[in-house]
Design a protein around this motif. Structure first.
Motif, PDB file in Angstrom:
ATOM      1  N   GLU A 199       0.843  -1.200   0.000  1.00 25.05           N
ATOM      2  CA  GLU A 199       0.000   0.000   0.000  1.00 25.05           C
ATOM      3  C   GLU A 199       0.875   1.245   0.000  1.00 25.05           C
ATOM      4  O   GLU A 199       1.884   1.305   0.710  1.00 25.05           O
ATOM      5  CB  GLU A 199      -0.918   0.014   1.224  1.00 25.05           C
ATOM      6  N   PRO A 200       0.494   2.269  -0.764  1.00 21.73           N
ATOM      7  CA  PRO A 200       1.278   3.512  -0.763  1.00 21.73           C
ATOM      8  C   PRO A 200       1.329   4.134   0.630  1.00 21.73           C
ATOM      9  O   PRO A 200       0.455   3.895   1.466  1.00 21.73           O
ATOM     10  CB  PRO A 200       0.494   4.424  -1.719  1.00 21.73           C
ATOM     11  N   ILE A 201       2.356   4.949   0.841  1.00 19.50           N
ATOM     12  CA  ILE A 201       2.437   5.728   2.078  1.00 19.50           C
ATOM     13  C   ILE A 201       2.207   7.211   1.805  1.00 19.50           C
ATOM     14  O   ILE A 201       2.047   7.995   2.729  1.00 19.50           O
ATOM     15  CB  ILE A 201       3.767   5.522   2.819  1.00 19.50           C
ATOM     16  N   ASP A 202       2.171   7.600   0.527  1.00 19.46           N
ATOM     17  CA  ASP A 202       1.992   9.013   0.191  1.00 19.46           C
ATOM     18  C   ASP A 202       1.757   9.146  -1.307  1.00 19.46           C
ATOM     19  O   ASP A 202       2.105   8.259  -2.088  1.00 19.46           O
ATOM     20  CB  ASP A 202       3.258   9.808   0.577  1.00 19.46           C
ATOM     21  N   VAL A 203       1.152  10.258  -1.688  1.00 21.44           N
ATOM     22  CA  VAL A 203       1.063  10.670  -3.085  1.00 21.44           C
ATOM     23  C   VAL A 203       1.417  12.149  -3.103  1.00 21.44           C
ATOM     24  O   VAL A 203       0.942  12.918  -2.258  1.00 21.44           O
ATOM     25  CB  VAL A 203      -0.348  10.451  -3.671  1.00 21.44           C
ATOM     26  N   ASP A 204       2.283  12.530  -4.036  1.00 15.70           N
ATOM     27  CA  ASP A 204       2.714  13.918  -4.126  1.00 15.70           C
ATOM     28  C   ASP A 204       2.766  14.324  -5.591  1.00 15.70           C
ATOM     29  O   ASP A 204       3.152  13.531  -6.449  1.00 15.70           O
ATOM     30  CB  ASP A 204       4.102  14.087  -3.490  1.00 15.70           C
ATOM     31  N   ILE A 205       2.396  15.556  -5.857  1.00 14.81           N
ATOM     32  CA  ILE A 205       2.434  16.090  -7.222  1.00 14.81           C
ATOM     33  C   ILE A 205       3.417  17.254  -7.234  1.00 14.81           C
ATOM     34  O   ILE A 205       3.328  18.158  -6.403  1.00 14.81           O
ATOM     35  CB  ILE A 205       1.033  16.555  -7.663  1.00 14.81           C
ATOM     36  N   HIS A 206       4.357  17.188  -8.165  1.00 14.02           N
ATOM     37  CA  HIS A 206       5.348  18.254  -8.245  1.00 14.02           C
ATOM     38  C   HIS A 206       5.754  18.497  -9.694  1.00 14.02           C
ATOM     39  O   HIS A 206       5.720  17.595 -10.518  1.00 14.02           O
ATOM     40  CB  HIS A 206       6.573  17.954  -7.377  1.00 14.02           C
ATOM     41  N   GLN A 207       6.110  19.730  -9.977  1.00 18.11           N
ATOM     42  CA  GLN A 207       6.503  20.118 -11.323  1.00 18.11           C
ATOM     43  C   GLN A 207       7.903  19.592 -11.631  1.00 18.11           C
ATOM     44  O   GLN A 207       8.770  19.568 -10.755  1.00 18.11           O
ATOM     45  CB  GLN A 207       6.474  21.638 -11.473  1.00 18.11           C
ATOM     46  N   VAL A 208       8.090  19.164 -12.878  1.00 25.54           N
ATOM     47  CA  VAL A 208       9.367  18.637 -13.352  1.00 25.54           C
ATOM     48  C   VAL A 208       9.667  19.181 -14.747  1.00 25.54           C
ATOM     49  O   VAL A 208       8.801  19.756 -15.396  1.00 25.54           O
ATOM     50  CB  VAL A 208       9.365  17.087 -13.382  1.00 25.54           C
ATOM     51  N   GLN A 259       8.181  14.217   4.544  1.00 26.92           N
ATOM     52  CA  GLN A 259       6.851  13.740   4.932  1.00 26.92           C
ATOM     53  C   GLN A 259       6.685  12.230   4.746  1.00 26.92           C
ATOM     54  O   GLN A 259       5.735  11.647   5.263  1.00 26.92           O
ATOM     55  CB  GLN A 259       5.757  14.500   4.183  1.00 26.92           C
ATOM     56  N   LEU A 260       7.623  11.589   4.055  1.00 26.04           N
ATOM     57  CA  LEU A 260       7.567  10.138   3.876  1.00 26.04           C
ATOM     58  C   LEU A 260       8.059   9.376   5.106  1.00 26.04           C
ATOM     59  O   LEU A 260       7.730   8.201   5.287  1.00 26.04           O
ATOM     60  CB  LEU A 260       8.438   9.717   2.684  1.00 26.04           C
ATOM     61  N   VAL A 261       8.859  10.024   5.927  1.00 28.43           N
ATOM     62  CA  VAL A 261       9.510   9.324   7.034  1.00 28.43           C
ATOM     63  C   VAL A 261       8.520   8.760   8.054  1.00 28.43           C
ATOM     64  O   VAL A 261       8.591   7.558   8.363  1.00 28.43           O
ATOM     65  CB  VAL A 261      10.586  10.213   7.687  1.00 28.43           C
ATOM     66  N   PRO A 262       7.576   9.530   8.605  1.00 26.96           N
ATOM     67  CA  PRO A 262       6.676   8.942   9.610  1.00 26.96           C
ATOM     68  C   PRO A 262       5.870   7.735   9.108  1.00 26.96           C
ATOM     69  O   PRO A 262       5.854   6.691   9.775  1.00 26.96           O
ATOM     70  CB  PRO A 262       5.780  10.113  10.026  1.00 26.96           C
ATOM     71  N   PRO A 263       5.227   7.809   7.931  1.00 25.81           N
ATOM     72  CA  PRO A 263       4.497   6.608   7.504  1.00 25.81           C
ATOM     73  C   PRO A 263       5.411   5.430   7.163  1.00 25.81           C
ATOM     74  O   PRO A 263       5.036   4.272   7.352  1.00 25.81           O
ATOM     75  CB  PRO A 263       3.670   7.064   6.295  1.00 25.81           C
ATOM     76  N   ALA A 264       6.630   5.699   6.684  1.00 26.52           N
ATOM     77  CA  ALA A 264       7.573   4.608   6.399  1.00 26.52           C
ATOM     78  C   ALA A 264       8.035   3.953   7.698  1.00 26.52           C
ATOM     79  O   ALA A 264       8.150   2.722   7.775  1.00 26.52           O
ATOM     80  CB  ALA A 264       8.761   5.134   5.604  1.00 26.52           C
ATOM     81  N   LEU A 265       8.294   4.747   8.730  1.00 27.21           N
ATOM     82  CA  LEU A 265       8.677   4.180  10.028  1.00 27.21           C
ATOM     83  C   LEU A 265       7.545   3.356  10.620  1.00 27.21           C
ATOM     84  O   LEU A 265       7.790   2.337  11.281  1.00 27.21           O
ATOM     85  CB  LEU A 265       9.114   5.282  10.991  1.00 27.21           C
ATOM     86  N   ALA A 266       6.299   3.755  10.375  1.00 29.75           N
ATOM     87  CA  ALA A 266       5.151   2.966  10.842  1.00 29.75           C
ATOM     88  C   ALA A 266       5.123   1.605  10.156  1.00 29.75           C
ATOM     89  O   ALA A 266       4.819   0.583  10.783  1.00 29.75           O
ATOM     90  CB  ALA A 266       3.847   3.730  10.599  1.00 29.75           C
ATOM     91  N   LEU A 286       7.798   0.008   9.006  1.00 26.38           N
ATOM     92  CA  LEU A 286       8.906  -0.738   9.607  1.00 26.38           C
ATOM     93  C   LEU A 286       8.494  -1.304  10.978  1.00 26.38           C
ATOM     94  O   LEU A 286       8.772  -2.474  11.273  1.00 26.38           O
ATOM     95  CB  LEU A 286      10.130   0.163   9.744  1.00 26.38           C
ATOM     96  N   ALA A 287       7.810  -0.516  11.773  1.00 24.79           N
ATOM     97  CA  ALA A 287       7.369  -0.973  13.096  1.00 24.79           C
ATOM     98  C   ALA A 287       6.401  -2.146  12.989  1.00 24.79           C
ATOM     99  O   ALA A 287       6.491  -3.124  13.766  1.00 24.79           O
ATOM    100  CB  ALA A 287       6.728   0.179  13.870  1.00 24.79           C
ATOM    101  N   ARG A 288       5.499  -2.087  12.014  1.00 23.51           N
ATOM    102  CA  ARG A 288       4.561  -3.218  11.814  1.00 23.51           C
ATOM    103  C   ARG A 288       5.316  -4.479  11.440  1.00 23.51           C
ATOM    104  O   ARG A 288       4.985  -5.574  11.904  1.00 23.51           O
ATOM    105  CB  ARG A 288       3.526  -2.870  10.732  1.00 23.51           C
ATOM    106  N   HIS A 289       6.314  -4.350  10.591  1.00 22.96           N
ATOM    107  CA  HIS A 289       7.092  -5.521  10.169  1.00 22.96           C
ATOM    108  C   HIS A 289       7.973  -6.065  11.281  1.00 22.96           C
ATOM    109  O   HIS A 289       8.288  -7.247  11.294  1.00 22.96           O
ATOM    110  CB  HIS A 289       7.926  -5.192   8.929  1.00 22.96           C
ATOM    111  N   ALA A 290       8.392  -5.181  12.190  1.00 21.52           N
ATOM    112  CA  ALA A 290       9.231  -5.608  13.315  1.00 21.52           C
ATOM    113  C   ALA A 290       8.393  -6.153  14.455  1.00 21.52           C
ATOM    114  O   ALA A 290       8.933  -6.593  15.462  1.00 21.52           O
ATOM    115  CB  ALA A 290      10.079  -4.432  13.794  1.00 21.52           C
ATOM    116  N   GLY A 291       7.062  -6.107  14.293  1.00 26.30           N
ATOM    117  CA  GLY A 291       6.167  -6.607  15.325  1.00 26.30           C
ATOM    118  C   GLY A 291       5.901  -5.602  16.423  1.00 26.30           C
ATOM    119  O   GLY A 291       5.305  -5.924  17.434  1.00 26.30           O
ATOM    120  N   GLY A 292       6.327  -4.358  16.203  1.00 22.91           N
ATOM    121  CA  GLY A 292       6.145  -3.321  17.218  1.00 22.91           C
ATOM    122  C   GLY A 292       5.043  -2.474  16.874  1.00 22.91           C
ATOM    123  O   GLY A 292       4.262  -1.846  17.243  1.00 22.91           O
TER     124      GLY A 292
END
Length: 189
Positions: free
Chosen positions: A115-124, A174-181, A183-189
């Motif tokens: 499942e995604p952790i974020d969606v972001d739109i930015h100019q390139v 802004q990706l860090v908090p949902p990514a750490l969540a 990791l915590a689920r996978h670590a059983g925490g």
């Protein structure tokens, strides 16, 4: 005009993934809704040739200790997660994010949360000026993973989540908090 048939399955996956996804923030929810509106253009929205914008896939890679792998992007000269354009061979957004993260990190054995952790739109700068509708995932590196810099990066580095390098690309932190969540689920925490 490119042959868009290879993007048909990926387009259907993107629509299904984003239609069922519960956003991790109000900004991500708004970006999801804008991305679904772009996807109404059909499979062309998956191709970098779509000037109005195109869907991309990226992954924030974490190691078992919670360190974040970032690349110093060769073109924009900012630290960011790994990712990029979808390719005709990609069948799902998760597969595109995994392919990009593996190519850009040189790490085999990455696993990507489905499942995604974020969606972001930015100019390139693509197509003389366009937008990336970036669907972002968390990827977990195996213990002891050794990164290898790709041609797209100036450097790769592992960083503690509370000490990210500068200059940082837009919306990377802004990706860090949902990514750490994840990791915590996978670590059983």
């Amino acid at each position: 005009m490119p042959d868009l048939n290879p993007y048909t399955e990926l387009h259907a996956d993107a629509v299904a993934t984003l239609s069922r996804w519960t956003a991790t923030s109000p900004a991500a929810g708004a970006a999801r809704d804008r991305t679904l509106a772009l996807l109404a253009d059909g499979p062309v929205a998956m191709s970098r040739t779509h000037r109005a914008g195109h869907v991309t896939a990226s992954a924030l890679v974490l190691d078992p200790d919670g360190r974040v792998l970032l690349c110093l992007h060769g073109k924009i000269r900012r630290w960011m997660q790994l990712g990029g354009h979808c390719e005709p061979a990609d069948r799902t957004l998760v597969a595109a994010a995994l392919r990009e993260a593996t190519e850009e990190s040189g790490i085999t054995g990455l696993t990507v949360e489905p499942e995604p952790i974020d969606v972001d739109i930015h100019q390139v700068a693509c197509q003389g000026g366009s937008f990336h509708y970036d669907v972002r995932y968390a990827a977990l590196a195996p213990a002891g993973a050794v990164e290898r810099v790709s041609a797209e990066s100036e450097a790769l580095g592992w960083f503690p989540p509370d000490r990210l390098p500068e200059p940082l690309a837009h919306a990377t932190a802004q990706l860090v908090p949902p990514a750490l969540a994840v990791l915590a689920r996978h670590a059983g925490g």
